[in-house]
Structures are given as C-alpha cells and as structure tokens.
Design a protein around this motif. Structure first.
Motif, short mmCIF file in Angstrom:
data_model
loop_
_atom_site.label_atom_id
_atom_site.label_comp_id
_atom_site.label_asym_id
_atom_site.label_seq_id
_atom_site.Cartn_x
_atom_site.Cartn_y
_atom_site.Cartn_z
N PHE A 113 0.83 -1.20 0.00
CA PHE A 113 0.00 0.00 0.00
C PHE A 113 0.87 1.25 0.00
N LYS A 114 0.36 2.25 -0.68
CA LYS A 114 1.05 3.53 -0.73
C LYS A 114 0.86 4.27 0.58
N ASP A 115 1.93 4.88 1.07
CA ASP A 115 1.85 5.63 2.32
C ASP A 115 0.95 6.86 2.15
N TYR A 116 0.16 7.11 3.18
CA TYR A 116 -0.70 8.29 3.15
C TYR A 116 0.10 9.53 3.56
N ASN A 117 -0.12 10.59 2.80
CA ASN A 117 0.51 11.88 3.13
C ASN A 117 -0.52 12.72 3.86
#
Length: 390
Positions: free
Chosen positions: A101-105
């Motif tokens: 999963f892509k890290d949340y900014n």
C-alpha cells in the motif's frame, strides 16, 4: 668615434643606427602552460581560471554530474503499482495480506470543496427570520407574486385614483389580465366603505369600479399578503396573532445605484385587542435593538391604510448618521372591520427593506452589485458570515 645611445624599450639607438638587445635570458609563456594543464585535466587556481575564461575567453566551464547507482532494499526487476485504498475484493480474496500500500501523506492539501454558497441577502434574511421567530412571530405564505388589484390595493382602503395604481408605478399583467375570484360579501363591504364610508369614516365619495379591482399585477408590497391573512383570521374567529413575511415585491421604478424594479420587503404585524401607538413604538424598539440598532426616532407620515403612521429613523454606527429604515402605523378601521374584525381589535404593522441593511453590512454602495445579473459570483463565494445584532 663617440656614440651617444638611448635605450628605448630594449632597443638601442645610436646616431641613426638601431641595435636590438635582449633584456632577459628567456621568456615563459604562462598562458600556453595553463592551457596545457587544462588539456591534461589538471586543476587551475580560481584566479588563473577566471583570467582564461572571463578576460582571455580561451576556455569555458562545463558542469559534469556523476551518479553512483546501487541496489536498494526495494530493488526489483518488475514495476508494481502500489495500492491506494483497501477494497472489498482484497478482503474477500485475502490479497491484502501481501499487497503493498502507498503511504498516506497526511500533510497534503485535500481537494477544495465544491459546495454552494449563500448570497448575502439570504444570510441577512435568515437573521431577520430568526429575530422574528424569537419574538414569537409566525411566517406568512408569500408565494403569490401575482395579485389582484383588490387584495393589493382595494382591501387596504387605497382609492382607485391613487397614483401608485398607475401603470408607471405598477407592473400590470396582460395574460391573464383580470381575476374574479373574490369573497362577494367582503367585496361589497369594501366597495361600500370606499364610496360611502363607515366605521367612523366618510369614505372617498367616488364610484368604485369592480373592473379596476379585477386587474392582475405583480404585487407592489407584501401588505397584500397581510390583508389575506387578516381576512382569514377574522373569518376563522379572531384570536391574537403575530405575523411576518420576507419576500420579493415589484415596482415600475427607474433603475439606479439605490433602486431596482424588484426588491425584498420585510413586514411584521401584531393583531390584538387594545393595541396603541405606544405598543407599536415598544415593539419597534425591541425589534431594531435585536438588529443592533439601539437608537430610533419617529416622524409622523401618511399611508392610505394606516393611521397614525410613522417613518422610522435609526442611527447607523457604520455610516455615522441617521437614516430612514422603515415605515410603520396602525391599520385603519376602514380596512379591518369590513374583514369582520371586532371593533376593539387593532393591528400595528411595520415594513423595512432587506437590501439596504445588507449593503451597509457588506460595504456595497451599488444595489446592482448585490442583486441582479451584474452580481459577481466571486463576491457570493467570498462574503463573510452575517453578524447582524451581535
């Protein structure tokens, strides 16, 4: 022979003969040596390099960038797109366990909201409504923009020869041009009081025409709505009531920076037994104090359907001066008793504008910038909250 010689820049001159002599044993060409160092890849001092580049224009500087590439901890020979959200399919198949999963900014700005924006008139209108409601008033239905002359004028004891009923002041309809749905007994009493008077009045002494009362028009004031409500109240059996309305009215006026042919009127009325002018003044002081206008003055005036009548003046701290803010009065018996109201019942009423306080609150000096086709949408989006009465 005696020879007198002069030394001029390494040249000997003697009686017309020129002899050249060496001043130094050898000459070193430093520029050539520096260029050779550059060609061999050796470094020069900054001063020498500046002379060759900027003064002699013999060399130019080139920037070389070098990178060192090595395998990182996430090195792979295949490109895989990271997932941005957890889906029901991932949960059902169990692939979420191995999914990357892509890290949340959490510091990133969100998408700007695209919701609607309230017009300043609607904000001020809402404040007016809250003030009326807090004082125990009930809102009247104002969805009839088209009225007959009977309800707009005749029921208010306004004579058919009044200048306000001329075409240059009122918008009359051409289709349908007339209306004929009136309470016949009430219409007969209105006709009688216009022609012969009654209830302590001598009337106007003219021949009242039904054809004039039948003409359809765009209502010129919301008092036409008040007339219908008071008639309904009288027919259902009188009981004390407090009504208000806020809606559009139409008048055939020249459009300029302070006038429009279509605008909003705010109206309030109190119906009860034994009401006096003192009650009207007290109600007005309470109403305007909740609007934030503490100082009021009253001036006698004339209205066809109120007696006594008063113009209302208030001191505006924003403008630093007294200004007319509304009109008021007590409905005449010639208007109330033909409806069936008891003789001891009085009605106090007042009307104010919606546009004028809005223009003052929001610093608008041209009414066409507030209402109409010239209104800027950016103004509607960026206007602040209404702080009326705070």
């Amino acid at each position: 022979m005696v020879c007198i010689s002069l030394q001029l820049q390494g040249v000997l001159t003697c009686a017309g003969l020129v002899h050249t002599a060496l001043q130094v044993d050898s000459v070193t060409d430093t520029t050539q040596q520096q260029l050779a160092d550059v060609a061999a890849g050796r470094e020069l001092s900054k001063a020498d390099a500046d002379v060759l580049q900027k003064k002699r224009k013999l060399i130019k500087l080139d920037t070389w960038k070098t990178y060192c590439i090595s395998k990182g901890p996430k090195f792979t020979t295949q490109r895989k797109k990271q997932a941005t959200e957890l889906t029901s399919e991932m949960i059902g198949s169990g692939s979420w366990r191995t999914e990357e999963f892509k890290d949340y900014n959490f510091n990133a700005m969100g998408i700007p909201t695209t919701g609607g924006h309230l017009h300043p008139l609607m904000k001020v209108r809402s404040q007016y409504r809250k003030i009326f409601m807090s004082m125990g008033f009930q809102e009247m239905p104002t969805n009839n923009y088209v009225e007959s002359s009977f309800w707009n004028f005749d029921s208010l004891f306004q004579p058919q020869q009044h200048p306000a009923r001329d075409a240059h002041d009122t918008f009359f309809l051409t289709r349908p041009a007339t209306s004929d749905t009136f309470p016949e007994d009430y219409l007969a009493r209105v006709k009688s009081v216009h022609e012969h008077g009654g209830y302590g009045s001598a009337g106007y002494g003219y021949c009242w025409k039904r054809s004039e009362a039948q003409k359809n028009l765009l209502r010129t004031h919301t008092t036409a709505v008040s007339s219908r409500m008071l008639y309904k109240l009288a027919q259902e059996g009188f009981k004390p009531a407090k009504y208000f309305s806020i809606d559009r009215v139409f008048r055939n006026e020249a459009v300029d920076r302070t006038h429009l042919a279509e605008f909003h009127q705010v109206e309030g009325l109190v119906c009860d037994r034994g009401l006096t002018l003192g009650h009207l003044i007290a109600v007005l002081q309470e109403f305007f104090s909740r609007l934030g206008m503490k100082e009021l003055r009253f001036k006698p005036a004339f209205n066809p359907y109120t007696e006594p009548s008063m113009e209302i003046f208030g001191y505006s701290p924003e403008l630093g001066k007294w200004m007319e803010v509304g009109n008021s009065g007590m409905f005449r018996p010639e208007m109330l008793q033909p409806m069936g109201m008891p003789p001891d019942v009085n009605v106090i009423a007042w009307g104010v504008s919606l546009e004028r306080p809005t223009m003052i609150l929001y610093g608008i000096d041209n009414i066409r910038d507030l209402f109409g086709h010239k209104v800027s949408l950016s103004m509607v989006k960026a206007n602040p909250i209404c702080r009326m009465g705070l």
